[in-house]
Design a protein around this motif. Structure first.
Motif, PDB file in Angstrom:
ATOM      1  N   ALA A  13       6.347   2.989  13.140  1.00 26.10           N
ATOM      2  CA  ALA A  13       5.038   2.442  13.498  1.00 26.10           C
ATOM      3  C   ALA A  13       4.631   1.300  12.578  1.00 26.10           C
ATOM      4  CB  ALA A  13       3.984   3.545  13.450  1.00 26.10           C
ATOM      5  N   GLY A  14       5.466   1.040  11.570  1.00 29.03           N
ATOM      6  CA  GLY A  14       5.210  -0.118  10.723  1.00 29.03           C
ATOM      7  C   GLY A  14       4.743   0.182   9.319  1.00 29.03           C
ATOM      8  N   VAL A  15       4.682   1.476   8.935  1.00 26.10           N
ATOM      9  CA  VAL A  15       4.227   1.833   7.590  1.00 26.10           C
ATOM     10  C   VAL A  15       5.401   2.429   6.818  1.00 26.10           C
ATOM     11  CG1 VAL A  15       2.630   3.208   6.227  1.00 26.10           C
ATOM     12  CG2 VAL A  15       1.892   2.258   8.420  1.00 26.10           C
ATOM     13  N   ASP A  16       5.793   1.767   5.733  1.00 25.62           N
ATOM     14  CA  ASP A  16       6.954   2.163   4.950  1.00 25.62           C
ATOM     15  C   ASP A  16       6.496   2.828   3.654  1.00 25.62           C
ATOM     16  OD1 ASP A  16       9.309   2.426   3.564  1.00 25.62           O
ATOM     17  OD2 ASP A  16      10.031   0.406   3.999  1.00 25.62           O
ATOM     18  N   ILE A  17       6.449   4.154   3.660  1.00 27.03           N
ATOM     19  CA  ILE A  17       6.005   4.894   2.476  1.00 27.03           C
ATOM     20  C   ILE A  17       6.955   4.671   1.304  1.00 27.03           C
ATOM     21  CG2 ILE A  17       5.635   7.212   1.536  1.00 27.03           C
ATOM     22  CD1 ILE A  17       4.596   8.045   4.268  1.00 27.03           C
ATOM     23  N   ASP A  18       8.243   4.539   1.596  1.00 25.15           N
ATOM     24  CA  ASP A  18       9.211   4.310   0.520  1.00 25.15           C
ATOM     25  C   ASP A  18       8.939   2.988  -0.200  1.00 25.15           C
ATOM     26  OD1 ASP A  18      10.487   6.687   1.067  1.00 25.15           O
ATOM     27  OD2 ASP A  18      11.978   5.784   2.397  1.00 25.15           O
ATOM     28  N   ALA A  19       8.561   1.971   0.568  1.00 28.00           N
ATOM     29  CA  ALA A  19       8.238   0.680  -0.054  1.00 28.00           C
ATOM     30  C   ALA A  19       7.021   0.819  -0.963  1.00 28.00           C
ATOM     31  CB  ALA A  19       7.983  -0.374   1.021  1.00 28.00           C
ATOM     32  N   GLY A  20       6.036   1.603  -0.517  1.00 22.03           N
ATOM     33  CA  GLY A  20       4.859   1.844  -1.342  1.00 22.03           C
ATOM     34  C   GLY A  20       5.212   2.545  -2.631  1.00 22.03           C
ATOM     35  N   ASN A  21       6.084   3.530  -2.558  1.00 20.49           N
ATOM     36  CA  ASN A  21       6.520   4.244  -3.762  1.00 20.49           C
ATOM     37  C   ASN A  21       7.284   3.319  -4.704  1.00 20.49           C
ATOM     38  OD1 ASN A  21       5.375   6.627  -2.848  1.00 20.49           O
ATOM     39  ND2 ASN A  21       7.258   7.328  -1.868  1.00 20.49           N
ATOM     40  N   ALA A  22       8.116   2.444  -4.110  1.00 16.66           N
ATOM     41  CA  ALA A  22       8.877   1.492  -4.918  1.00 16.66           C
ATOM     42  C   ALA A  22       7.945   0.532  -5.644  1.00 16.66           C
ATOM     43  CB  ALA A  22       9.863   0.723  -4.035  1.00 16.66           C
ATOM     44  N   LEU A  23       6.865   0.140  -4.972  1.00 13.07           N
ATOM     45  CA  LEU A  23       5.898  -0.758  -5.600  1.00 13.07           C
ATOM     46  C   LEU A  23       5.235  -0.095  -6.798  1.00 13.07           C
ATOM     47  CD1 LEU A  23       4.221  -3.356  -5.686  1.00 13.07           C
ATOM     48  CD2 LEU A  23       2.645  -2.300  -4.059  1.00 13.07           C
ATOM     49  N   VAL A  24       4.831   1.162  -6.636  1.00 12.49           N
ATOM     50  CA  VAL A  24       4.183   1.879  -7.739  1.00 12.49           C
ATOM     51  C   VAL A  24       5.103   1.927  -8.962  1.00 12.49           C
ATOM     52  CG1 VAL A  24       3.310   4.113  -8.512  1.00 12.49           C
ATOM     53  CG2 VAL A  24       2.667   3.235  -6.260  1.00 12.49           C
ATOM     54  N   GLU A  25       6.376   2.236  -8.729  1.00 10.22           N
ATOM     55  CA  GLU A  25       7.319   2.297  -9.847  1.00 10.22           C
ATOM     56  C   GLU A  25       7.492   0.930 -10.505  1.00 10.22           C
ATOM     57  OE1 GLU A  25       8.669   5.013 -11.256  1.00 10.22           O
ATOM     58  OE2 GLU A  25       7.296   6.024  -9.877  1.00 10.22           O
ATOM     59  N   ARG A  26       7.492  -0.118  -9.683  1.00 10.53           N
ATOM     60  CA  ARG A  26       7.714  -1.454 -10.241  1.00 10.53           C
ATOM     61  C   ARG A  26       6.538  -1.920 -11.087  1.00 10.53           C
ATOM     62  NH1 ARG A  26       9.879  -6.870  -7.117  1.00 10.53           N
ATOM     63  NH2 ARG A  26       9.129  -8.381  -8.659  1.00 10.53           N
ATOM     64  N   ILE A  27       5.325  -1.548 -10.702  1.00 10.77           N
ATOM     65  CA  ILE A  27       4.156  -2.077 -11.420  1.00 10.77           C
ATOM     66  C   ILE A  27       3.721  -1.180 -12.582  1.00 10.77           C
ATOM     67  CG2 ILE A  27       3.313  -3.305  -9.396  1.00 10.77           C
ATOM     68  CD1 ILE A  27       1.253  -1.083  -9.007  1.00 10.77           C
ATOM     69  N   LYS A  28       4.328  -0.015 -12.738  1.00  9.77           N
ATOM     70  CA  LYS A  28       3.939   0.869 -13.842  1.00  9.77           C
ATOM     71  C   LYS A  28       4.048   0.190 -15.212  1.00  9.77           C
ATOM     72  CE  LYS A  28       4.410   5.527 -11.926  1.00  9.77           C
ATOM     73  NZ  LYS A  28       5.180   6.795 -11.929  1.00  9.77           N
ATOM     74  N   PRO A  29       5.117  -0.569 -15.505  1.00  8.17           N
ATOM     75  CA  PRO A  29       5.175  -1.231 -16.812  1.00  8.17           C
ATOM     76  C   PRO A  29       4.038  -2.226 -17.014  1.00  8.17           C
ATOM     77  CG  PRO A  29       7.357  -1.159 -15.817  1.00  8.17           C
ATOM     78  CD  PRO A  29       6.389  -0.728 -14.755  1.00  8.17           C
ATOM     79  N   ALA A  30       3.664  -2.952 -15.955  1.00 14.52           N
ATOM     80  CA  ALA A  30       2.566  -3.913 -16.078  1.00 14.52           C
ATOM     81  C   ALA A  30       1.258  -3.193 -16.379  1.00 14.52           C
ATOM     82  CB  ALA A  30       2.440  -4.735 -14.790  1.00 14.52           C
ATOM     83  N   ALA A  31       1.021  -2.081 -15.681  1.00 13.42           N
ATOM     84  CA  ALA A  31      -0.197  -1.314 -15.926  1.00 13.42           C
ATOM     85  C   ALA A  31      -0.200  -0.724 -17.334  1.00 13.42           C
ATOM     86  CB  ALA A  31      -0.333  -0.214 -14.888  1.00 13.42           C
ATOM     87  N   LYS A  32       0.950  -0.287 -17.782  1.00 10.98           N
ATOM     88  CA  LYS A  32       1.043   0.321 -19.117  1.00 10.98           C
ATOM     89  C   LYS A  32       0.673  -0.672 -20.204  1.00 10.98           C
ATOM     90  CE  LYS A  32       4.163   3.105 -21.987  1.00 10.98           C
ATOM     91  NZ  LYS A  32       5.517   3.713 -22.091  1.00 10.98           N
ATOM     92  N   ARG A  33       0.955  -1.963 -19.979  1.00 12.49           N
ATOM     93  CA  ARG A  33       0.636  -2.988 -20.974  1.00 12.49           C
ATOM     94  C   ARG A  33      -0.873  -3.165 -21.143  1.00 12.49           C
ATOM     95  NH1 ARG A  33       4.847  -5.839 -18.385  1.00 12.49           N
ATOM     96  NH2 ARG A  33       3.359  -7.230 -17.344  1.00 12.49           N
ATOM     97  N   THR A  34      -1.657  -2.668 -20.189  1.00 10.45           N
ATOM     98  CA  THR A  34      -3.107  -2.828 -20.276  1.00 10.45           C
ATOM     99  C   THR A  34      -3.793  -1.634 -20.926  1.00 10.45           C
ATOM    100  OG1 THR A  34      -3.651  -1.799 -18.126  1.00 10.45           O
ATOM    101  CG2 THR A  34      -2.989  -4.120 -18.090  1.00 10.45           C
TER     102      THR A  34
END
Length: 348
Positions: A13-34
């Motif tokens: 239907a157009g919603v990729d939960i795996d992509a969302g999970n991948a995004l969270v993992e990718r941005i965790k280091p950026a968030a941690k720096r704050t």
């Protein structure tokens, strides 16, 4: 029993939960720096936690702000240059918070798109993290919404939410009086307001975002995507030094509409338009579209992104401190009896 065929899935239907999970993992280091004192948990939970006591407050009052970046998003989307639009998002929220006298503590973002592109989304959120780090504000959560059918391909929307705190009784504005001096802190361009008019002017001039900028180096798109200046740290330093009676973030409505928001009944302001140089972008807009000075001052920041209303006897010292902190500051006027903003001189 008949066999079921063409079984449908959420991904179909157009919603990729795996992509969302991948995004969270990718941005965790950026968030941690704050991370800052008071941060209790990282991304991924159902809610975000923050400890006010650990942040150093004894009797805090919370202050909240939310905002977006308007149609500046259109330029970021059309050019593919999304790396700094997150700084704009943070600035629009935290610059407002500090005008209340509050220290920004944490930030949450809302990112919505029709089809999640992990690389694009990560670049945006990494920009948000950069803005947070520069403001001493922790990125502790957010929401990524993939909504097929709601946005055209490649389009997205952003909203930001910031929470700050101050000790009870330290709120601004307070004590504004006749004779107070207006210190104007320069902007870094258009910031994040007035872009619907900017886009109309660019369209009328027959220009594309990839064309050479008529008022600066680089392309027109690059020039117009210069991020909103973050005033949090110098503003907080001013407040702590003493003598600051009010701060006004010059956003939509310009000087004409925003400065009165921090003035008590019976007081207005007189502003000398010759006290600072009008940045070339605003001169180009005015000349290209025949924009009158009054309209320019009511739509754009015209080169002043923040105004501090300060005690006259503290003005010179505070201006010097701001300059040492890297701000470009000008004495632009004073508080006078009345109910309006009065201008003298001319923008040039």
């Amino acid at each position: 029993m008949s066999e079921r065929r063409n079984a449908m899935t959420y991904a179909g239907a157009g919603v990729d939960i795996d992509a969302g999970n991948a995004l969270v993992e990718r941005i965790k280091p950026a968030a941690k720096r704050t991370a800052r004192p008071g941060t209790l948990a990282g991304l991924g939970g159902f809610g975000a936690l923050f400890d006010l006591k650990a942040a150093g407050y004894s009797d805090p009052v919370l202050v909240a702000a939310t905002d977006g970046v308007g149609t500046k998003l259109r330029i970021a989307i059309d050019t593919g240059n999304v790396d700094t639009i997150g700084i704009d998002l943070v600035a629009m929220c935290v610059n407002d918070l500090v005008c209340q006298g509050a220290e920004p503590l944490f930030f949450l973002d809302y990112f919505a798109t029709g089809k999640l592109e992990v690389d694009q989304a990560a670049r945006i959120i990494e920009g948000i993290a950069e803005g947070c780090a520069a403001s001493g504000c922790a990125l502790i959560g957010g929401e990524t919404a993939e909504m097929p059918g709601m946005y055209h391909r490649g389009d997205f929307d952003l909203a930001g939410f910031a929470v700050g705190a101050m000790e009870r009784g330290a709120d601004l504005p307070r004590g504004v009086s006749e004779g107070d001096v207006l210190l104007g802190l320069e902007s870094d361009g258009v910031h994040s307001n007035g872009y619907s008019l900017v886009r109309k002017v660019v369209e009328g001039a027959g220009l594309d975002w990839s064309d050479a900028s008529p008022f600066s180096e680089g392309t027109l798109g690059e020039a117009l995507l210069a991020p909103t200046r973050l005033y949090v740290k110098p503003a907080l330093a001013m407040i702590r030094a003493g003598g600051v009676h009010a701060l006004a973030h010059i956003t939509g409505g310009g000087l004409t509409e925003n400065l009165p928001r921090v003035l008590p009944e019976g007081l207005g302001a007189e502003i000398d338009l010759s006290a600072w140089a009008l940045p070339p972008i605003f001169g180009w807009l005015a000349n290209e579209a025949g924009i009158e000075t009054a309209e320019l001052l009511k739509t754009f920041n015209c080169g002043i992104g923040m105004v501090a209303v300060v005690a006259a006897e503290r003005a010179e010292m505070l201006a010097s401190d701001l300059a040492e902190a890297g701000e470009r500051v000008h004495v632009i006027g004073q508080i006078v009896p009345g109910t309006t903003i009065r201008y003298r001189g001319a923008l040039a």
